[in-house]
Enzyme design. Structure first.
Site, PDB file in Angstrom:
ATOM      1  N   ALA A   1     -11.777 -10.153  11.558  1.00 28.86           N
ATOM      2  CA  ALA A   1     -11.191 -11.393  12.081  1.00 28.86           C
ATOM      3  C   ALA A   1      -9.672 -11.264  12.161  1.00 28.86           C
ATOM      4  CB  ALA A   1     -11.568 -12.566  11.187  1.00 28.86           C
TER       5      ALA A   1
ATOM      6  N   ILE B   1      -2.133  -0.170  -8.826  1.00 31.31           N
ATOM      7  CA  ILE B   1      -2.247  -0.048 -10.284  1.00 31.31           C
ATOM      8  C   ILE B   1      -3.444  -0.847 -10.784  1.00 31.31           C
ATOM      9  CG2 ILE B   1      -1.097  -0.446 -12.492  1.00 31.31           C
ATOM     10  CD1 ILE B   1       1.563  -0.380 -10.994  1.00 31.31           C
TER      11      ILE B   1
ATOM     12  N   GLY C   1      11.570  -0.389   5.211  1.00 32.47           N
ATOM     13  CA  GLY C   1      10.287  -1.075   5.236  1.00 32.47           C
ATOM     14  C   GLY C   1       9.827  -1.592   3.897  1.00 32.47           C
TER      15      GLY C   1
ATOM     16  N   GLU D   1      10.878  -7.379   3.691  1.00 32.16           N
ATOM     17  CA  GLU D   1      10.612  -8.084   4.943  1.00 32.16           C
ATOM     18  C   GLU D   1      11.929  -8.495   5.603  1.00 32.16           C
ATOM     19  OE1 GLU D   1       7.644  -8.480   6.168  1.00 32.16           O
ATOM     20  OE2 GLU D   1       6.447  -7.883   4.437  1.00 32.16           O
TER      21      GLU D   1
ATOM     22  N   LYS E   1       2.280 -13.487  -9.332  1.00 32.76           N
ATOM     23  CA  LYS E   1       1.580 -12.448 -10.086  1.00 32.76           C
ATOM     24  C   LYS E   1       1.614 -12.739 -11.588  1.00 32.76           C
ATOM     25  CE  LYS E   1       2.700  -9.135  -6.476  1.00 32.76           C
ATOM     26  NZ  LYS E   1       3.592  -8.052  -6.027  1.00 32.76           N
TER      27      LYS E   1
ATOM     28  N   GLY F   1       2.285  -1.302  -0.258  1.00 42.99           N
ATOM     29  CA  GLY F   1       1.982  -0.334   0.787  1.00 42.99           C
ATOM     30  C   GLY F   1       0.524  -0.407   1.193  1.00 42.99           C
TER      31      GLY F   1
END
Length: 433
Positions: free
Chosen positions: A49, A140, A191, A194, A209, A306
């Site tokens: 999607a 991790i 990269g 943002e 987090k 990543g």
């Protein structure tokens, strides 16, 4: 007694096909035979999607599987992998999937930090798994160790470098003496950051987090609003240089603790002693340092962001969830039995290093020490030197013993009001010692 025959395939829906989603597709297609052997049946990619099927994508992505009808897709499969991010429509789609008895794997830390409880409750009610290893620290493995491997132990504290962008920025400031602005621009060009780095540099990503880690570690619901959050935007090149002089390095830490009074979760830049394992975590890497009652100190280190690293964590959840689905088992769900009090940020215990510009005359240190003593804050070390750039002024660096955040902050405010203080140049917490 005969064993039920495994289905020919388990149908998998993918929500989102950005950097991470593309890597999930690659692994599913390129390692199909291996995954079949590990799961016990084939994982069939039933649909992907996306918001716009006309956008040009990596050739690995089968164009015939793309659809803009995400809601229909999630109600016709066995497993749903959500890597689209954001709150909506991810929240609605995951809810629809769970209510249709699909197992869900998500990497969406913001969604879990804000709406995790309602999603966990839906998964429990229906009797399916909701897995989220990829939501914290990328590749991790930290969710399963905290939730499963340490289930028989008592976790006292979790210290985490859980945002690769800010770790890269601070590392460049430390190694090359760059300003914050230059280091952020460098991260964007590579990269790591943002175009709008606000969520990273203001600490919001790390705070989401921290909420997840605290909830798991202390069996208590901790939401994003419970996490005290301070980013790295106030950190200067001068702060970084002085950190090195005092035997520290500056890191943006997510800190989750359980004390006799309850649970606290916070995110802020901190001075980490050079001897601490977290001090050596460089570049865009992440690390989580867990202190457990019986296991002692444990360090989890690796790539925290990543496409491929995050997809690795997603696939670990997918294989585990698929095995559970075949066997009729269910993985561990939300654990909130402890239901501990969420402490006010002022009750958290930390240490301060305060850098002051003061009048270079007798009695200054005594007046400052009196303010610290009046607030019950003990001074550990004091370093004093004349300011080469300003006649009649001196630089004073005061490091405290542990105290509550409220007492330490009040002390700094009162010291700043003294007529012998020219400027409070920096206030940084000291953690990990």
């Amino acid at each position: 007694m005969s064993t039920p025959q495994a289905p020919a395939a388990l149908r998998v829906a993918l929500l989102g096909c950005g950097v991470v989603g593309t890597q999930v597709v690659r692994i599913l297609l390129e390692h199909s035979e291996e995954l079949t052997a590990r799961v016990g049946t084939r994982l069939e990619l039933a649909g992907i999607a996306v918001r716009d099927t006309s956008i040009k994508r990596d050739p690995i992505v089968p164009a015939h599987l793309l659809t803009e009808d995400a809601e229909q897709l999630v109600q016709s499969v066995d497993l749903v992998v959500e890597v689209m991010g954001g709150i909506e429509p991810a929240r609605t789609l995951i809810t629809r999937a769970l209510e249709s008895s699909a197992t869900v794997i998500t990497a969406n830390k913001a969604l879990l930090a804000q709406h995790g409880p309602e999603l966990y409750e839906t998964a429990d009610r229906v009797g399916v798994d909701l897995s989220f290893e990829a939501a914290v620290a990328g590749a991790i493995p930290i969710i399963r160790p905290i939730r499963d491997s340490l289930a028989g132990d008592k976790i006292k504290r979790v210290l985490g470098i859980v945002n690769g962008t800010t770790n890269y920025v601070l590392d460049q400031m430390t190694k090359d003496g760059l300003s914050l602005e230059t280091a952020v621009k460098d991260a964007q060009e590579l990269g790591y950051a943002e175009a709008d780095p606000t969520a990273d540099v203001e600490g919001h990503d790390a705070a989401a987090k921290a909420a997840i880690l605290a909830s798991l570690a202390f069996h208590t619901r901790v939401s994003l609003k419970d996490v005290a959050c301070e980013g790295i935007t106030s950190v200067t090149a001068d702060d970084v240089a002085w950190a090195s002089k005092s035997g520290h390095v500056i890191k943006l830490l997510a800190i989750c603790e359980q004390t006799a009074g309850g649970v606290s979760a916070r995110v802020h830049p901190a001075l980490v002693p050079l001897g601490h394992p977290l001090s050596t975590v460089g570049g865009a890497f992440n690390a989580v340092f867990v202190e457990a009652e019986n296991a002692g100190p444990l360090m989890f280190y690796g790539q925290g962001a990543g496409g491929a690293p995050t997809a690795s964590a997603v696939m670990g959840d997918l294989v585990s969830a698929a095995r559970n689905r075949l066997s009729g088992a269910k993985g561990a769900g939300e654990s909130t039995y402890a239901d501990l009090e969420i402490l006010d940020p002022g009750e958290a215990t930390t240490r301060y290093q305060v850098r002051l510009s003061v009048a270079d005359k007798p009695g200054v240190l005594a007046r400052i020490a009196d303010v610290f003593a009046a607030n019950g804050v003990s001074i550990e070390t004091v370093t004093q030197a004349p300011r080469a750039d300003k006649h009649g002024a001196a630089l004073l660096v005061v490091t405290t013993h542990a105290g509550t955040e409220a007492a330490l902050a009040q002390t700094v405010r009162q010291v700043a009001d003294l007529d012998v203080i020219e400027e409070v140049m920096s206030v940084l917490r000291v953690e990990g010692s």
